[in-house]
Write a protein that holds these residues in place. Structure first.
Motif, PDB file in Angstrom:
ATOM      1  N   UNK A   4       9.193 -16.354  -0.481  1.00 32.22           N
ATOM      2  CA  UNK A   4       8.201 -16.581   0.573  1.00 32.22           C
ATOM      3  C   UNK A   4       6.878 -15.935   0.208  1.00 32.22           C
ATOM      4  N   UNK A   5       5.787 -16.540   0.717  1.00 29.42           N
ATOM      5  CA  UNK A   5       4.451 -15.959   0.514  1.00 29.42           C
ATOM      6  C   UNK A   5       4.212 -14.787   1.468  1.00 29.42           C
ATOM      7  N   UNK A   6       5.155 -14.570   2.400  1.00 31.89           N
ATOM      8  CA  UNK A   6       4.971 -13.541   3.423  1.00 31.89           C
ATOM      9  C   UNK A   6       5.970 -12.406   3.183  1.00 31.89           C
ATOM     10  N   UNK A   7       5.485 -11.175   2.983  1.00 32.12           N
ATOM     11  CA  UNK A   7       6.400 -10.059   2.738  1.00 32.12           C
ATOM     12  C   UNK A   7       7.371  -9.876   3.911  1.00 32.12           C
ATOM     13  N   UNK A   8       8.561  -9.396   3.600  1.00 29.19           N
ATOM     14  CA  UNK A   8       9.576  -9.196   4.650  1.00 29.19           C
ATOM     15  C   UNK A   8       9.043  -8.237   5.719  1.00 29.19           C
ATOM     16  N   UNK A   9       9.319  -8.567   6.968  1.00 27.00           N
ATOM     17  CA  UNK A   9       8.906  -7.691   8.048  1.00 27.00           C
ATOM     18  C   UNK A   9       7.505  -7.981   8.570  1.00 27.00           C
ATOM     19  N   UNK A  10       6.793  -8.923   7.923  1.00 25.00           N
ATOM     20  CA  UNK A  10       5.454  -9.287   8.418  1.00 25.00           C
ATOM     21  C   UNK A  10       5.514 -10.678   9.042  1.00 25.00           C
ATOM     22  N   UNK A  11       4.665 -10.897  10.069  1.00 23.37           N
ATOM     23  CA  UNK A  11       4.714 -12.208  10.726  1.00 23.37           C
ATOM     24  C   UNK A  11       3.765 -13.211  10.078  1.00 23.37           C
ATOM     25  N   UNK A  12       2.768 -12.719   9.334  1.00 24.88           N
ATOM     26  CA  UNK A  12       1.858 -13.633   8.637  1.00 24.88           C
ATOM     27  C   UNK A  12       1.095 -12.858   7.563  1.00 24.88           C
ATOM     28  N   UNK A  13       0.385 -13.595   6.721  1.00 23.18           N
ATOM     29  CA  UNK A  13      -0.423 -12.984   5.667  1.00 23.18           C
ATOM     30  C   UNK A  13      -1.793 -13.653   5.665  1.00 23.18           C
ATOM     31  N   UNK A  14      -2.856 -12.863   5.518  1.00 24.12           N
ATOM     32  CA  UNK A  14      -4.202 -13.416   5.356  1.00 24.12           C
ATOM     33  C   UNK A  14      -4.779 -12.878   4.060  1.00 24.12           C
ATOM     34  N   UNK A  15      -5.419 -13.768   3.289  1.00 24.84           N
ATOM     35  CA  UNK A  15      -5.990 -13.343   2.005  1.00 24.84           C
ATOM     36  C   UNK A  15      -7.392 -13.915   1.864  1.00 24.84           C
ATOM     37  N   UNK A  16      -8.252 -13.110   1.276  1.00 22.77           N
ATOM     38  CA  UNK A  16      -9.579 -13.610   0.909  1.00 22.77           C
ATOM     39  C   UNK A  16      -9.508 -14.001  -0.561  1.00 22.77           C
ATOM     40  N   UNK A  80     -21.513 -21.598 -16.216  1.00 23.12           N
ATOM     41  CA  UNK A  80     -22.172 -22.114 -15.002  1.00 23.12           C
ATOM     42  C   UNK A  80     -22.211 -21.077 -13.877  1.00 23.12           C
ATOM     43  N   UNK A  81     -21.426 -20.005 -14.037  1.00 22.75           N
ATOM     44  CA  UNK A  81     -21.398 -18.901 -13.049  1.00 22.75           C
ATOM     45  C   UNK A  81     -21.305 -19.406 -11.609  1.00 22.75           C
ATOM     46  N   UNK A  82     -20.351 -20.290 -11.350  1.00 26.88           N
ATOM     47  CA  UNK A  82     -20.261 -20.874 -10.007  1.00 26.88           C
ATOM     48  C   UNK A  82     -19.370 -20.061  -9.076  1.00 26.88           C
ATOM     49  N   UNK A  83     -18.077 -20.097  -9.300  1.00 28.38           N
ATOM     50  CA  UNK A  83     -17.173 -19.300  -8.469  1.00 28.38           C
ATOM     51  C   UNK A  83     -16.913 -19.908  -7.095  1.00 28.38           C
ATOM     52  N   UNK A  84     -15.763 -19.543  -6.520  1.00 28.77           N
ATOM     53  CA  UNK A  84     -15.367 -20.061  -5.203  1.00 28.77           C
ATOM     54  C   UNK A  84     -15.021 -18.904  -4.273  1.00 28.77           C
ATOM     55  N   UNK A  85     -15.000 -19.215  -2.991  1.00 24.62           N
ATOM     56  CA  UNK A  85     -14.681 -18.211  -1.980  1.00 24.62           C
ATOM     57  C   UNK A  85     -13.955 -18.930  -0.852  1.00 24.62           C
ATOM     58  N   UNK A  86     -12.859 -18.356  -0.409  1.00 26.38           N
ATOM     59  CA  UNK A  86     -12.128 -18.968   0.703  1.00 26.38           C
ATOM     60  C   UNK A  86     -11.286 -17.927   1.418  1.00 26.38           C
ATOM     61  N   UNK A  87     -10.765 -18.323   2.580  1.00 27.82           N
ATOM     62  CA  UNK A  87      -9.812 -17.466   3.301  1.00 27.82           C
ATOM     63  C   UNK A  87      -8.584 -18.323   3.594  1.00 27.82           C
ATOM     64  N   UNK A  88      -7.410 -17.751   3.326  1.00 26.79           N
ATOM     65  CA  UNK A  88      -6.168 -18.487   3.598  1.00 26.79           C
ATOM     66  C   UNK A  88      -5.243 -17.619   4.459  1.00 26.79           C
ATOM     67  N   UNK A  89      -4.602 -18.261   5.440  1.00 23.30           N
ATOM     68  CA  UNK A  89      -3.597 -17.580   6.276  1.00 23.30           C
ATOM     69  C   UNK A  89      -2.284 -18.335   6.105  1.00 23.30           C
ATOM     70  N   UNK A  90      -1.208 -17.610   5.823  1.00 26.25           N
ATOM     71  CA  UNK A  90       0.137 -18.190   5.764  1.00 26.25           C
ATOM     72  C   UNK A  90       0.952 -17.623   6.921  1.00 26.25           C
ATOM     73  N   UNK A  91       1.667 -18.485   7.635  1.00 30.57           N
ATOM     74  CA  UNK A  91       2.635 -17.976   8.613  1.00 30.57           C
ATOM     75  C   UNK A  91       3.880 -18.858   8.553  1.00 30.57           C
ATOM     76  N   UNK A  92       5.060 -18.291   8.840  1.00 38.08           N
ATOM     77  CA  UNK A  92       6.312 -18.980   8.512  1.00 38.08           C
ATOM     78  C   UNK A  92       6.656 -20.138   9.450  1.00 38.08           C
ATOM     79  N   UNK A  93       7.549 -21.003   8.954  1.00 40.16           N
ATOM     80  CA  UNK A  93       7.944 -22.166   9.764  1.00 40.16           C
ATOM     81  C   UNK A  93       8.758 -21.744  10.992  1.00 40.16           C
ATOM     82  N   UNK A  94       9.326 -20.521  10.969  1.00 44.41           N
ATOM     83  CA  UNK A  94      10.018 -20.032  12.180  1.00 44.41           C
ATOM     84  C   UNK A  94       9.153 -18.980  12.872  1.00 44.41           C
ATOM     85  N   UNK A  95       7.849 -19.245  12.886  1.00 43.07           N
ATOM     86  CA  UNK A  95       6.863 -18.313  13.440  1.00 43.07           C
ATOM     87  C   UNK A  95       7.300 -17.813  14.817  1.00 43.07           C
ATOM     88  N   UNK A  96       7.273 -16.507  15.034  1.00 41.75           N
ATOM     89  CA  UNK A  96       7.725 -15.866  16.284  1.00 41.75           C
ATOM     90  C   UNK A  96       9.151 -16.278  16.664  1.00 41.75           C
TER      91      UNK A  96
END
Length: 289
Positions: A4-16, A80-96
């Motif tokens: 899973x992308x979400x560590x055990x014991x956490x309800x969701x993960x957010x990454x920049x 080209x020194x372009x680069x990207x930036x985003x925010x992603x949130x993962x939460x599980x299919x059995x959320x809560x």
């Protein structure tokens, strides 16, 4: 077992995400994913759908919906020194612990999450609102962060600025083991669509005969390989019509069409306007920035 992308014991993960370019692999996973592009351009593939993306692109994908944000070729050259930036949130299919699907208070979120199996694009005022909330969520911890995520989901659930992305008939029939095969095909098309792309070469990359590859591709993308290739080329043409002053024959050639008449015909079939009309309408709507 899939990790899973979400560590055990956490309800969701957010990454920049700050990188030279976004993940190059076409993939799917069991978690819901809310993603916003803060910087970067390219083509995004979700289920059987593809379109170009730019800053502000925001999508919620449900479990096991294949996706890829493929940056334009210019991002591959570090000079080209372009680069990207985003925010992603993962939460599980059995959320809560499935309570989302059982409690009356969560009914609108539950309905929205069910729809996200087709992917939901979030636009307009909601997009700006949710973007700010996602930026704020990066700084929050503990219970407050979970309450804030629920607010984000409620905002999307209540919004009319949303549209479903994949076709209603789309079903992900890809097996975990086929991710690489499809990924290589997408990579081949995106690297070569401005020149010659052949069904034979795509089949070879997939280690399949031409007829087996044609069946494989159509069953997974809901369209034939040649229709898909035309879509990629037309999408690139739309981008050039917005962003450049190139004339129509230059655009036609740059998108891999070798005759102008064929380009005009296919463009009109798919966009319902000629390239000239499309450029005019775009300028009238958005102004010549």
């Amino acid at each position: 077992m899939k990790k899973s992308r979400i560590p055990e014991g956490k309800s969701f993960v957010i990454k920049e995400l700050i990188a030279p370019f976004f993940d190059v692999n076409w993939h799917f996973h069991s978690e819901y994913q809310l993603f916003i592009v803060l910087k970067g351009t390219g083509t995004r593939f979700i289920g059987d759908h593809m379109q170009s993306f730019k800053e502000g692109d925001m999508v919620l994908t449900g479990p096991d919906l294949p996706h890829l944000w493929k940056n334009d070729k210019v991002y591959q050259n570090p000079e080209n020194k372009l680069g990207v930036h985003g925010i992603v949130i993962y939460f599980p299919d059995n959320f809560l612990n499935n309570s989302v699907f059982q409690l009356v208070e969560f009914e609108s979120i539950a309905k929205m999450l069910k729809k996200s199996i087709r992917g939901i694009e979030i636009m307009g005022r909601t997009n700006l609102q949710v973007k700010e909330m996602m930026v704020d969520l990066l700084k929050l911890k503990g219970g407050v962060s979970l309450i804030h995520l629920l607010k984000i989901l409620q905002t999307i659930a209540d919004s009319t600025d949303c549209k479903l992305i994949a076709d209603a008939t789309y079903i992900n029939t890809n097996k975990e083991s086929e991710k690489d095969r499809m990924g290589h095909v997408y990579e081949y098309v995106m690297q070569n669509f401005q020149g010659k792309v052949s069904l034979e070469e795509a089949a070879q990359i997939s280690n399949l005969s031409v007829s087996a590859f044609s069946r494989f591709f159509k069953s997974r993308v809901n369209k034939s390989f040649s229709d898909f290739l035309t879509e990629v080329r037309i999408s690139h043409a739309c981008k050039l019509l917005h962003e450049t002053d190139l004339n129509i024959s230059e655009i036609s050639y740059d998108c891999g069409f070798f005759t102008l008449s064929n380009f005009n015909k296919l463009f009109k079939e798919r966009v319902k306007l000629t390239p000239v009309q499309y450029r005019k309408e775009f300028l009238l709507t958005f102004g010549a920035n």
